[in-house]
Design an enzyme around this catalytic site. Sequence first.
Site, PDB file in Angstrom:
ATOM      1  N   SER A  64       4.065  32.342  10.060  1.00  0.00           N
ATOM      2  CA  SER A  64       3.871  32.911  11.397  1.00  0.00           C
ATOM      3  C   SER A  64       3.062  31.889  12.193  1.00  0.00           C
ATOM      4  CB  SER A  64       3.088  34.224  11.278  1.00  0.00           C
ATOM      5  OG  SER A  64       2.490  34.554  12.517  1.00  0.00           O
TER       6      SER A  64
ATOM      7  N   TYR B 166      -2.632  40.882  23.876  1.00  0.00           N
ATOM      8  CA  TYR B 166      -2.617  42.310  23.544  1.00  0.00           C
ATOM      9  C   TYR B 166      -3.389  43.157  24.549  1.00  0.00           C
ATOM     10  CZ  TYR B 166      -0.981  39.952  19.410  1.00  0.00           C
ATOM     11  OH  TYR B 166      -0.276  39.131  18.568  1.00  0.00           O
TER      12      TYR B 166
END
Length: 274
Positions: free
Chosen positions: A159, A171
């Site tokens: 990732s 976020y």
Amino acid sequence: MNEPVISVKDEVILVTGAFGLIGKQLCNTFLKEGAKVVLADINETAIDAVEKEYGALFDSADFLVIHLDITNEESAAKAVRQTVGKFGRLDVLINNAAIDAKFDKEGMSKVNHSRFENYPVELLRKSVDVNLTGTVIMTQSACRQMLQQNSGNIINVASTYSIVSPNQNLYDFGQGVENFKPVDYIASKSFIPNFTRYIATFYSNNNIRCNAIVPHGIYNNHNEAFLHNFSKMSPLGRMCNREELDGPFLLLASKASSYMTGSVVMVDGGWTAW
Ligand SMILES: NC(=O)c1ccc[n+]([C@@H]2O[C@H](COP(=O)([O-])OP(=O)(O)OC[C@H]3O[C@@H](n4cnc5c(N)ncnc54)[C@H](O)[C@@H]3O)[C@@H](O)[C@H]2O)c1
């Protein structure tokens, strides 16, 4: 007619976490390209539906759907036995299964959004058990078989958070709620690139290769706020379409990448480039 340079025809490929977003995409693509595919996942209740779904699209002689818990040594050994039982060997292992507490469309319900200093250590232990220890266990089982064959190819799914820290502004959905990408994922996935180099060098004399792919932000009906934030932070200005993973995985799974081992291949729209 000449064979295509990048071919996985008749390669026996075991994909862990095969019922998830990326796993399904890869299994479909490998089957379309003529590989023999083992779809392995912990989600026992989905096995029948997956078998039906793939049976409608592909010849059942070309695929196998099995239960696998990568954290369990017997389960990992059994998955390799089942693969060899049906297809005679294991050419490629894709270590794709992982826990990643995703942000859902509404915002937060699938994620523990504690700040770092309050993050429950139990959740960290769980992610380490699957994403780190489970990946080791599965790779050990595959390597025992690959050593017997004197050939093998392992692809680890990393990732961008194996490489860089999350930008927590991604976020911020502007709902007056603080959201954070938790540390369990970052800690457990950071292991993948160096594990890839460890396996690549450990088995360099055994004809076993090991590389990693670093995906980032695969589009899956994310909320508008997330898409907006993502597009501002990504050099390519957008999320990744799942089929954009096909080419890099096909390359690594095929003999076209025979001189690649220990590589960590970014497929991140440039996320880690600035
Ligand atoms: N989706 C993304 O945007 C993204 C980005 C970067 C990296 N990744 C990585 O890609 C891989 C796949 O991600 P995804 O988005 O498809 O996730 P997903 O949650 O859709 O799928 C993961 C699958 O793994 C299975 N699984 C969980 N624990 C398991 C275990 N112990 N044994 C066997 N199977 C188990 C789950 O049942 C699930 O089907 C992961 O390694 C993830 O870290 C994903």
